[in-house]
Design a protein around this motif. Structure first.
Motif, PDB file in Angstrom:
ATOM      1  N   SER A  33     -35.699   0.513 -29.926  1.00 58.33           N
ATOM      2  CA  SER A  33     -34.301   0.927 -30.004  1.00 58.33           C
ATOM      3  C   SER A  33     -33.585   0.132 -31.082  1.00 58.33           C
ATOM      4  CB  SER A  33     -33.602   0.747 -28.651  1.00 58.33           C
ATOM      5  OG  SER A  33     -33.685  -0.601 -28.217  1.00 58.33           O
ATOM      6  N   TYR A  34     -32.521   0.721 -31.602  1.00 57.21           N
ATOM      7  CA  TYR A  34     -31.861   0.147 -32.775  1.00 57.21           C
ATOM      8  C   TYR A  34     -30.339   0.244 -32.633  1.00 57.21           C
ATOM      9  CZ  TYR A  34     -36.583   1.022 -34.411  1.00 57.21           C
ATOM     10  OH  TYR A  34     -37.950   1.062 -34.511  1.00 57.21           O
ATOM     11  N   GLN A  35     -29.643  -0.498 -33.505  1.00 56.41           N
ATOM     12  CA  GLN A  35     -28.187  -0.518 -33.487  1.00 56.41           C
ATOM     13  C   GLN A  35     -27.612   0.671 -34.249  1.00 56.41           C
ATOM     14  OE1 GLN A  35     -27.366  -4.515 -35.070  1.00 56.41           O
ATOM     15  NE2 GLN A  35     -26.652  -5.086 -33.025  1.00 56.41           N
ATOM     16  N   LEU A  36     -26.469   1.137 -33.753  1.00 55.79           N
ATOM     17  CA  LEU A  36     -25.745   2.224 -34.394  1.00 55.79           C
ATOM     18  C   LEU A  36     -24.320   1.746 -34.671  1.00 55.79           C
ATOM     19  CD1 LEU A  36     -25.738   5.237 -35.275  1.00 55.79           C
ATOM     20  CD2 LEU A  36     -24.899   5.788 -32.984  1.00 55.79           C
ATOM     21  N   GLY A  37     -23.880   1.915 -35.895  1.00 57.75           N
ATOM     22  CA  GLY A  37     -22.529   1.484 -36.258  1.00 57.75           C
ATOM     23  C   GLY A  37     -22.117   2.065 -37.594  1.00 57.75           C
TER      24      GLY A  37
ATOM     25  N   PHE B  70     -18.080  -1.804 -37.563  1.00 52.83           N
ATOM     26  CA  PHE B  70     -18.263  -1.783 -36.110  1.00 52.83           C
ATOM     27  C   PHE B  70     -19.721  -1.509 -35.772  1.00 52.83           C
ATOM     28  CE2 PHE B  70     -17.613   2.628 -37.261  1.00 52.83           C
ATOM     29  CZ  PHE B  70     -18.511   3.320 -36.455  1.00 52.83           C
ATOM     30  N   VAL B  71     -20.137  -1.973 -34.602  1.00 53.45           N
ATOM     31  CA  VAL B  71     -21.471  -1.714 -34.057  1.00 53.45           C
ATOM     32  C   VAL B  71     -21.319  -1.496 -32.564  1.00 53.45           C
ATOM     33  CG1 VAL B  71     -23.783  -2.629 -33.650  1.00 53.45           C
ATOM     34  CG2 VAL B  71     -22.631  -3.123 -35.805  1.00 53.45           C
ATOM     35  N   PHE B  72     -21.944  -0.455 -32.030  1.00 47.86           N
ATOM     36  CA  PHE B  72     -21.896  -0.217 -30.585  1.00 47.86           C
ATOM     37  C   PHE B  72     -22.651  -1.340 -29.867  1.00 47.86           C
ATOM     38  CE2 PHE B  72     -20.759   4.027 -32.011  1.00 47.86           C
ATOM     39  CZ  PHE B  72     -19.769   4.361 -31.096  1.00 47.86           C
ATOM     40  N   PRO B  73     -22.189  -1.702 -28.659  1.00 41.26           N
ATOM     41  CA  PRO B  73     -22.771  -2.862 -27.971  1.00 41.26           C
ATOM     42  C   PRO B  73     -24.206  -2.651 -27.484  1.00 41.26           C
ATOM     43  CG  PRO B  73     -21.152  -1.758 -26.574  1.00 41.26           C
ATOM     44  CD  PRO B  73     -21.036  -1.147 -27.932  1.00 41.26           C
ATOM     45  N   GLY B  74     -24.593  -1.413 -27.232  1.00 38.58           N
ATOM     46  CA  GLY B  74     -25.968  -1.147 -26.815  1.00 38.58           C
ATOM     47  C   GLY B  74     -26.774  -0.548 -27.949  1.00 38.58           C
ATOM     48  N   LYS B  75     -28.059  -0.314 -27.708  1.00 38.16           N
ATOM     49  CA  LYS B  75     -28.935   0.244 -28.733  1.00 38.16           C
ATOM     50  C   LYS B  75     -29.343   1.663 -28.374  1.00 38.16           C
ATOM     51  CE  LYS B  75     -30.731  -4.153 -30.450  1.00 38.16           C
ATOM     52  NZ  LYS B  75     -31.948  -4.930 -30.787  1.00 38.16           N
ATOM     53  N   VAL B  76     -29.824   2.382 -29.386  1.00 38.49           N
ATOM     54  CA  VAL B  76     -30.237   3.784 -29.219  1.00 38.49           C
ATOM     55  C   VAL B  76     -31.737   3.875 -29.479  1.00 38.49           C
ATOM     56  CG1 VAL B  76     -29.864   6.156 -29.986  1.00 38.49           C
ATOM     57  CG2 VAL B  76     -27.960   4.519 -30.032  1.00 38.49           C
TER      58      VAL B  76
END
Length: 199
Positions: free
Chosen positions: A114-118, A148-154
């Protein structure tokens, strides 16, 4: 005569069944592995000199040949799946003496990467913009900077959709290309633009 014919027929049937299941004369135990969380292709498991490929989405897999009573069960991940990582549960699949019970217990646990989305916001001059990604949210203010970066991963390959949950005072913000499929790596190039709201 009938009894001898029946025994011979039963013996032939048993041999055919074993051959059909990939059995051989090295043992009499079926080795079954429970696989958890496998969503990606490419997983190959090994036990001794046997290997077996596991299809994406499978929850169980049988090794092709029977194993002997009291032999050692030692499951290994020979090849990791694409964009995922699997591990063998040591308590059930590592250096275990084989019997009818233990040969049906080995577990392999997999997790998709999973990876970061921002991304970046432009035109934000007022508090506060809130973006949503499923049940995750991120709050962006002028004094926190544009990134910005969402706190969870996708998860790799998962569909995502970003929406504006709360508009800032006097502004209308939109997300360019808000939906997509998560690549094999962080995606930090979402673009959000804010303009004065029409009165």
């Amino acid at each position: 005569m009938k009894s001898m014919y029946a025994r011979a027929t039963a013996g032939a049937l048993c041999a055919a069944m074993l051959a059909g299941c990939g059995g051989d004369d090295n043992g009499n135990l079926t080795l079954l592995v429970t696989v958890e969380g496998l969503a990606k292709p490419g997983l190959v498991l090994k036990n001794g000199d046997q290997t077996v490929s596991v299809a994406a989405g499978s929850s169980q897999v049988y090794f092709p040949n029977l194993i002997a009573e009291d032999s050692t069960i030692n499951i290994e991940v020979q090849t990791q799946p694409t964009a995922a990582e699997c591990r063998v549960d040591e308590a059930s699949g590592k250096n275990i003496k084989a019997n009818y019970y233990t040969a049906l217990r080995p577990r392999v646990i997999c997790e998709t990467n999973s990876y970061q989305l921002g991304g970046t916001v432009t035109g934000l001059t007022q508090d506060q913009l809130v973006l949503a990604l499923g049940n995750m949210t991120v709050t962006i203010r002028p004094n926190t900077g544009p990134d910005f970066v969402f706190p969870g991963k996708v998860f790799d390959g998962a569909a995502y959709g970003v929406t504006v949950l709360q508009q800032p005072e006097g502004l209308a913000c939109t997300v360019d290309n808000p939906t997509g499929t998560m690549p094999s790596g962080d995606k930090l190039n979402l673009a959000v633009s804010c303009v004065p709201r029409a009165s």
